[in-house]
Design an enzyme around this catalytic site. Structure first.
Site, PDB file in Angstrom:
ATOM      1  N   LEU A 153       6.592  -2.711   4.260  1.00  4.24           N
ATOM      2  CA  LEU A 153       7.563  -3.533   3.522  1.00  4.24           C
ATOM      3  C   LEU A 153       8.926  -2.870   3.447  1.00  4.24           C
ATOM      4  CD1 LEU A 153       5.567  -5.152   0.599  1.00  4.24           C
ATOM      5  CD2 LEU A 153       6.782  -6.297   2.442  1.00  4.24           C
ATOM      6  N   GLY A 192       3.923   1.399   1.265  1.00  4.28           N
ATOM      7  CA  GLY A 192       5.328   1.005   1.182  1.00  4.28           C
ATOM      8  C   GLY A 192       6.049   1.106   2.510  1.00  4.28           C
ATOM      9  N   ASP A 233       0.855  -1.184   0.000  1.00  5.68           N
ATOM     10  CA  ASP A 233       0.000   0.000   0.000  1.00  5.68           C
ATOM     11  C   ASP A 233       0.895   1.239   0.000  1.00  5.68           C
ATOM     12  OD1 ASP A 233      -1.952   1.932   0.415  1.00  5.68           O
ATOM     13  OD2 ASP A 233      -2.885   0.931   2.105  1.00  5.68           O
TER      14      ASP A 233
END
Length: 188
Positions: free
Chosen positions: A114, A111, A109
Site C-alpha cells: 500500500l 505496509g 500487513d
C-alpha cells in the site's frame, strides 16, 4: 451451503469473520465512502487478486459514479508472509490526473504494498485526492507506515484466507475469512 464450499471450509482451522459480519461492515464502509465523496465521481484503483470480492461488494453499495481500474500487485509470491519485494507494472496503465482516487486492497500487513502504491499514485499521477480502503488491518509492526482512511476490521497477525484471500491460489472462494489449518500447508 454447497457441498463443495463445505469441503473447502474443512481446511479452515477456525472462522475469524463470517459472511454476515463481513457484509455488515462492507455496507458501513460504503456508506462512509458515499458521504465522503458525495456529488463527485470516484476513480477506484483495486489491487488484485485478493481484493476481488471486497471490491465487488463494496462498489455495489457505493452509489456514486465510479470509474474502476485494477492492478496486479503482490508481495507474498505464494507464501504465508510478505517477501519484502513488491512486484507491479513499471508504469501505471491509467490516467488519474485531477481525479478523486480510492485505492482499495484486501489487507494491510507490512505496509509495503500500500505504501508503494500510494507513493506512486501521488508522484506519477497527481490526483486531486487519494484515500485508501482495506478490509483487514493486521495488528503488527509495519515495515512502512501507511495512512488508511477506511478499515473494515483490525485482526491479529495471522495468515487468513477466504473472501478473495488465498494460499497459493486456493481458498479465495470461501464466503468467510478464516485461519487456515496448518495441517493443510505443504511441508517445506
Amino acid at each position: 451451503m454447497s457441498a463443495s464450499v463445505a469441503g473447502v471450509l474443512s481446511s479452515v482451522e477456525r472462522i475469524l469473520l463470517d459472511e454476515v459480519a463481513i457484509r455488515q461492515r462492507v455496507v458501513e464502509m460504503a456508506g462512509r465512502i458515499r458521504n465522503d465523496f458525495a456529488g463527485r465521481e470516484l476513480t477506484v484503483v483495486a489491487l488484485m487478486d485478493g481484493a476481488l470480492f471486497f471490491v465487488a461488494d463494496l462498489l455495489r453499495d457505493v452509489t456514486l459514479p465510479v470509474k474502476l481500474h485494477t492492478l496486479s500487485v503482490s508481495s507474498y509470491h505464494g507464501g504465508t508472509s510478505s517477501t519484502g519485494r513488491v512486484e507491479m507494472a513499471r508504469t501505471l496503465p491509467f490516467d488519474l490526473r485531477g481525479r478523486d482516487v480510492l485505492l482499495i486492497d484486501d489487507i494491510l500487513d507490512t505496509g509495503l504494498t500500500l505504501g508503494t502504491m500510494q507513493e506512486r499514485i501521488l508522484a506519477e499521477c497527481q490526483p486531486v485526492s487519494l484515500r485508501t480502503a482495506v478490509l483487514l488491518s493486521k495488528q503488527r509492526p509495519r515495515e512502512r507506515e501507511v495512512a488508511v482512511d477506511y478499515i473494515g476490521f483490525e485482526i491479529a497477525d495471522e495468515f487468513v484466507v477466504g473472501y478473495g484471500m488465498d494460499y497459493q491460489g486456493h481458498y479465495r472462494n470461501l464466503p468467510c475469512i478464516g485461519i487456515l489449518n496448518p495441517a493443510n500447508l505443504p511441508v517445506s
